[in-house]
Write an enzyme that holds these catalytic residues in place. Structure first.
Site, PDB file in Angstrom:
ATOM      1  N   TYR A  32       0.844  -1.200   0.000  1.00  0.00           N
ATOM      2  CA  TYR A  32       0.000   0.000   0.000  1.00  0.00           C
ATOM      3  C   TYR A  32       0.880   1.252   0.000  1.00  0.00           C
ATOM      4  O   TYR A  32       1.140   1.844   1.060  1.00  0.00           O
ATOM      5  CB  TYR A  32      -0.906   0.011   1.234  1.00  0.00           C
ATOM      6  CG  TYR A  32      -1.769  -1.228   1.393  1.00  0.00           C
ATOM      7  CD1 TYR A  32      -2.781  -1.515   0.479  1.00  0.00           C
ATOM      8  CD2 TYR A  32      -1.591  -2.096   2.468  1.00  0.00           C
ATOM      9  CE1 TYR A  32      -3.589  -2.627   0.631  1.00  0.00           C
ATOM     10  CE2 TYR A  32      -2.396  -3.215   2.630  1.00  0.00           C
ATOM     11  CZ  TYR A  32      -3.388  -3.481   1.706  1.00  0.00           C
ATOM     12  OH  TYR A  32      -4.175  -4.585   1.858  1.00  0.00           O
ATOM     13  N   SER A  37      -7.510   6.790   3.366  1.00  0.00           N
ATOM     14  CA  SER A  37      -8.264   7.715   4.203  1.00  0.00           C
ATOM     15  C   SER A  37      -8.406   7.255   5.644  1.00  0.00           C
ATOM     16  O   SER A  37      -7.970   7.938   6.578  1.00  0.00           O
ATOM     17  CB  SER A  37      -9.648   7.942   3.579  1.00  0.00           C
ATOM     18  OG  SER A  37     -10.478   8.685   4.418  1.00  0.00           O
ATOM     19  N   TRP A  38      -9.036   6.074   5.850  1.00  0.00           N
ATOM     20  CA  TRP A  38      -9.247   5.727   7.249  1.00  0.00           C
ATOM     21  C   TRP A  38      -7.978   5.187   7.887  1.00  0.00           C
ATOM     22  O   TRP A  38      -7.795   5.307   9.094  1.00  0.00           O
ATOM     23  CB  TRP A  38     -10.468   4.853   7.436  1.00  0.00           C
ATOM     24  CG  TRP A  38     -10.458   3.399   7.065  1.00  0.00           C
ATOM     25  CD1 TRP A  38      -9.817   2.775   6.048  1.00  0.00           C
ATOM     26  CD2 TRP A  38     -11.218   2.381   7.734  1.00  0.00           C
ATOM     27  NE1 TRP A  38     -10.123   1.442   6.026  1.00  0.00           N
ATOM     28  CE2 TRP A  38     -10.984   1.165   7.053  1.00  0.00           C
ATOM     29  CE3 TRP A  38     -12.093   2.375   8.824  1.00  0.00           C
ATOM     30  CZ2 TRP A  38     -11.568  -0.046   7.434  1.00  0.00           C
ATOM     31  CZ3 TRP A  38     -12.679   1.169   9.199  1.00  0.00           C
ATOM     32  CH2 TRP A  38     -12.412  -0.015   8.515  1.00  0.00           C
ATOM     33  N   ASP A  39      -7.050   4.658   7.088  1.00  0.00           N
ATOM     34  CA  ASP A  39      -5.730   4.325   7.638  1.00  0.00           C
ATOM     35  C   ASP A  39      -5.095   5.554   8.272  1.00  0.00           C
ATOM     36  O   ASP A  39      -4.587   5.496   9.405  1.00  0.00           O
ATOM     37  CB  ASP A  39      -4.806   3.811   6.534  1.00  0.00           C
ATOM     38  CG  ASP A  39      -5.176   2.438   6.030  1.00  0.00           C
ATOM     39  OD1 ASP A  39      -4.410   1.489   6.247  1.00  0.00           O
ATOM     40  OD2 ASP A  39      -6.247   2.305   5.394  1.00  0.00           O
ATOM     41  N   TYR A  86       0.992  -0.154  -8.063  1.00  0.00           N
ATOM     42  CA  TYR A  86      -0.293  -0.309  -7.386  1.00  0.00           C
ATOM     43  C   TYR A  86      -1.405  -0.199  -8.422  1.00  0.00           C
ATOM     44  O   TYR A  86      -1.320   0.595  -9.355  1.00  0.00           O
ATOM     45  CB  TYR A  86      -0.501   0.745  -6.290  1.00  0.00           C
ATOM     46  CG  TYR A  86      -1.821   0.563  -5.592  1.00  0.00           C
ATOM     47  CD1 TYR A  86      -1.961  -0.378  -4.594  1.00  0.00           C
ATOM     48  CD2 TYR A  86      -2.941   1.277  -5.990  1.00  0.00           C
ATOM     49  CE1 TYR A  86      -3.186  -0.613  -3.992  1.00  0.00           C
ATOM     50  CE2 TYR A  86      -4.176   1.056  -5.399  1.00  0.00           C
ATOM     51  CZ  TYR A  86      -4.297   0.114  -4.399  1.00  0.00           C
ATOM     52  OH  TYR A  86      -5.506  -0.120  -3.816  1.00  0.00           O
ATOM     53  N   ASP A 171     -13.365  -4.998   2.367  1.00  0.00           N
ATOM     54  CA  ASP A 171     -13.499  -5.123   0.925  1.00  0.00           C
ATOM     55  C   ASP A 171     -14.266  -6.357   0.456  1.00  0.00           C
ATOM     56  O   ASP A 171     -15.192  -6.248  -0.337  1.00  0.00           O
ATOM     57  CB  ASP A 171     -12.111  -5.138   0.273  1.00  0.00           C
ATOM     58  CG  ASP A 171     -11.334  -3.868   0.520  1.00  0.00           C
ATOM     59  OD1 ASP A 171     -11.803  -3.019   1.297  1.00  0.00           O
ATOM     60  OD2 ASP A 171     -10.256  -3.720  -0.059  1.00  0.00           O
ATOM     61  N   TYR A 364      -8.565 -12.227   3.800  1.00  0.00           N
ATOM     62  CA  TYR A 364      -8.873 -10.811   4.002  1.00  0.00           C
ATOM     63  C   TYR A 364     -10.006 -10.609   5.012  1.00  0.00           C
ATOM     64  O   TYR A 364      -9.856 -10.998   6.179  1.00  0.00           O
ATOM     65  CB  TYR A 364      -9.169 -10.209   2.626  1.00  0.00           C
ATOM     66  CG  TYR A 364      -8.676  -8.786   2.434  1.00  0.00           C
ATOM     67  CD1 TYR A 364      -7.475  -8.359   2.978  1.00  0.00           C
ATOM     68  CD2 TYR A 364      -9.411  -7.870   1.685  1.00  0.00           C
ATOM     69  CE1 TYR A 364      -7.017  -7.066   2.785  1.00  0.00           C
ATOM     70  CE2 TYR A 364      -8.963  -6.569   1.476  1.00  0.00           C
ATOM     71  CZ  TYR A 364      -7.772  -6.176   2.036  1.00  0.00           C
ATOM     72  OH  TYR A 364      -7.336  -4.890   1.846  1.00  0.00           O
ATOM     73  N   TRP A 365     -11.153 -10.070   4.635  1.00  0.00           N
ATOM     74  CA  TRP A 365     -12.221  -9.771   5.585  1.00  0.00           C
ATOM     75  C   TRP A 365     -13.214 -10.920   5.746  1.00  0.00           C
ATOM     76  O   TRP A 365     -14.281 -10.729   6.320  1.00  0.00           O
ATOM     77  CB  TRP A 365     -12.955  -8.498   5.159  1.00  0.00           C
ATOM     78  CG  TRP A 365     -12.130  -7.276   5.370  1.00  0.00           C
ATOM     79  CD1 TRP A 365     -11.350  -6.636   4.458  1.00  0.00           C
ATOM     80  CD2 TRP A 365     -11.980  -6.543   6.591  1.00  0.00           C
ATOM     81  NE1 TRP A 365     -10.730  -5.542   5.023  1.00  0.00           N
ATOM     82  CE2 TRP A 365     -11.107  -5.470   6.329  1.00  0.00           C
ATOM     83  CE3 TRP A 365     -12.511  -6.683   7.875  1.00  0.00           C
ATOM     84  CZ2 TRP A 365     -10.734  -4.546   7.313  1.00  0.00           C
ATOM     85  CZ3 TRP A 365     -12.147  -5.770   8.856  1.00  0.00           C
ATOM     86  CH2 TRP A 365     -11.271  -4.713   8.567  1.00  0.00           C
ATOM     87  N   GLU A 408      -1.094  -6.792   9.099  1.00  0.00           N
ATOM     88  CA  GLU A 408      -2.346  -6.175   8.657  1.00  0.00           C
ATOM     89  C   GLU A 408      -3.539  -6.926   9.225  1.00  0.00           C
ATOM     90  O   GLU A 408      -4.468  -6.325   9.775  1.00  0.00           O
ATOM     91  CB  GLU A 408      -2.388  -6.190   7.133  1.00  0.00           C
ATOM     92  CG  GLU A 408      -3.602  -5.513   6.525  1.00  0.00           C
ATOM     93  CD  GLU A 408      -3.626  -5.634   5.007  1.00  0.00           C
ATOM     94  OE1 GLU A 408      -4.521  -5.013   4.399  1.00  0.00           O
ATOM     95  OE2 GLU A 408      -2.776  -6.331   4.424  1.00  0.00           O
TER      96      GLU A 408
END
Length: 439
Positions: A32, A37-39, A86, A171, A364-365, A408
C-alpha cells in the site's frame, strides 16, 4: 511501562517512521504505497502520542484532497510511485478529467471510506491539541459529514449508502456476496493486479472474480462522472452500510466536542445533534432481534443482508443503546459469533463468524482478525464504561501483536500473520493502547 512494552513501543514508532513520507504516512511498506483515508485517521491517533503537530499534519494532508462535495476520498495517490506498483492507479480512476468536484492539485480515487476522522481529530485534542486545531479542522469535518448525511442518504434514513465494497473498508466481506453475485461484468478494460506481487499466497487476498466486479463498479462510477444523483438512479451496488453508519454516529459525537472547543454557534451544534439522533434511529431500524444486532440493507431490493460478521456489532460502535439491546450485543460479543469460539487463538473478534457459510480464515475480511478493529471496539467499550470487557480486549490485542508483529490481519485460529507486515495503522493503535491512561 514494562520492559517488553517499551520494546513494543519502540518498534511501533520505528514502523511509523519507516512508512512516513513527510507529512503523511503510507499504509504499508510495499503493498500500500499511497495514503488511505481511514488508515491515516488511525495513524494520526498513534502519532498524537509522538507529536501533536505531526498527527495534525496527517489529517491536513487528507483535507487537502477533499472534494468540493465534502467527500474525503479513500486514496490520495503518491505521485512518486512508479507505474504498475499499485492498481487501480490514479489513471484508472481518472477523477480529475471526469468531475469538477475532484481536487485539481492532487490525484485521488472517486469513492470514500468510513469517517473515523473526527474521532482522530478529537484524540489529537486529548493528546494535547488546542482550540486552534479544533477551529482549523471543524469546517472540513462538518463538510465531510454533511456530504454523507445528504448525498449519501437522500432518504434521511440515518444510514449511509455505499457504492463499492472498498468504501466499507471491509473489501471482500460476505456482507457483499449476494449483491456482488448479481453483477454481470461487461467489457472490462484489461488490467494486471499489483497486490499479488506483494502477497505470495493468493488465498489471503480477494479472488479474481471479486476483483473483476470491483473494477466493473469503478467503470460504472466513471460513466456516471462520480455524480451521486446519477449513481443512485440505476447503479447495481447500493447498500446501507450499518458499520460505516455507526462510525459516523460516533464521529458526530467527536465533532460536537470539537465544535464546542472551537466555539461554534448553537445552531451548528444542534445540526450535528440531529445527525446523531438520525443515525441512531437508522441503526434502530436496521436492528434484527434474531441477529442480536444490525444488518446492512440492500437498497435495490429493500431487504436485509443476513450474514454473520463483525458488522452486526455496529450499535456498539455508535453507542447510545438501551439496556436490552446493549445486553443483546454483549451476549453476541461473548458468544460463538464474537469471542466465544473455542478455536480462536485469543479473545479478539473475527471479521466473519466461523458459523457463517462465507467464513474463510485466511482470506482478508472473510475470517481473519484485524488489530485495528480490536482497537475500535476497545475504544467504544471503554467510552461506554464497559471497562472490564475493554481491558480484556486491549490485553488480547496487545498479546496478538507481541506474538505476530504489526501484521495487517491475522489468522484467527493459528495466529499466523497475514497480508502486509509492518502495517502503519497496526503500529498506531498499539501506541494508543500502550499510552492508555487506564492501562
Amino acid at each position: 511501562m514494562a520492559e517488553a512494552d517499551s520494546a513494543l513501543w519502540a518498534r511501533a514508532v520505528e514502523v511509523l517512521r519507516e512508512n512516513d513520507l513527510g507529512g503523511w504516512t503510507k499504509a504499508a511498506p510495499s503493498l500500500y504505497p499511497h495514503q488511505w483515508s481511514w488508515d491515516s485517521a488511525f495513524i494520526a491517533i498513534g502519532l498524537a502520542h509522538l507529536s501533536v503537530e505531526r498527527a495534525a499534519d496527517e489529517l491536513r494532508s487528507l483535507f487537502r484532497a477533499q472534494w468540493a462535495t465534502g467527500m474525503i476520498p479513500h486514496i490520495v495517490f503518491n505521485p512518486n510511485v512508479p507505474p504498475g506498483a499499485y492498481f487501480p492507479d490514479a489513471a484508472r480512476w481518472n477523477c480529475q478529467a471526469l468531475t469538477d468536484a475532484a481536487p485539481r492539485d492532487v490525484a485521488t480515487s472517486g469513492i470514500c471510506q468510513p469517517p473515523v476522522h473526527a474521532i482522530a481529530a478529537w484524540r489529537i485534542v486529548e493528546a494535547g491539541g488546542d482550540a486552534a486545531w479544533a477551529k482549523e479542522c471543524f469546517p472540513r469535518l462538518v463538510a465531510w459529514h454533511r456530504y454523507l448525511l445528504t448525498a449519501r442518504d437522500p432518504e434521511r434514513s440515518g444510514l449511509v449508502t455505499i457504492y463499492h465494497p472498498w468504501e466499507s473498508g471491509m473489501d471482500n466481506s460476505p456482507r457483499w456476496d449476494a449483491v456482488m453475485d448479481r453483477i454481470v461484468v461487461g467489457d472490462l478494460p484489461p488490467y494486471e493486479r499489483a497486490d499479488l506481487k506483494h502477497v505470495a499466497d493468493p488465498s489471503q487476498r480477494p479472488t479474481a472474480a471479486e476483483y473483476d466486479r470491483y473494477l466493473w463498479l469503478v467503470e460504472w462510477l466513471k460513466r456516471a462522472h462520480y455524480d451521486d444523483a446519477v449513481v443512485q438512479r440505476d447503479y447495481p451496488f447500493l447498500v446501507k452500510d450499518v458499520f460505516f453508519s455507526a462510525i459516523l454516529v460516533a464521529a458526530n459525537a467527536a465533532l460536537t466536542a470539537l465544535g464546542q472547543m472551537a466555539g461554534v454557534g448553537e445552531d451548528e451544534l444542534a445540526e450535528i445533534d440531529e445527525w446523531t439522533t438520525r443515525g441512531r434511529a437508522g441503526l434502530t431500524s436496521a436492528w434484527r432481534d434474531n441477529a442480536q444486532g444490525a444488518l446492512d440493507i440492500d437498497v435495490n431490493n429493500g431487504g436485509p443482508i443476513d450474514v454473520k460478521t463483525m458488522a452486526a456489532f455496529a450499535p456498539l460502535i455508535a453507542g447510545g443503546l438501551d439496556m436490552d439491546r446493549r445486553d443483546a450485543q454483549m451476549r453476541r460479543w461473548d458468544g460463538p459469533d464474537g469471542l466465544g469460539d473455542e478455536r480462536l487463538r485469543g479473545p479478539v473478534p473475527p471479521s466473519t463468524s466461523p458459523r457463517d457459510p462465507g467464513f474463510q480464515p485466511r482470506r482478508y475480511w472473510r475470517g481473519p482478525t484485524w488489530p485495528v478493529m480490536n482497537w475500535l471496539f476497545w475504544w467504544a467499550l471503554r467510552r461506554d464504561g464497559a471497562s472490564q470487557a475493554a481491558a480484556a480486549l486491549r490485553e488480547a490485542g496487545l498479546d496478538q501483536v507481541r506474538a505476530v508483529g504489526f501484521a495487517e490481519y491475522v489468522e484467527p485460529f493459528t495466529g499466523v500473520p497475514l497480508g502486509s507486515l509492518d502495517q502503519s495503522w497496526t503500529a498506531a493503535v498499539v501506541l494508543d493502547w500502550l499510552a492508555a491512561a487506564d492501562a
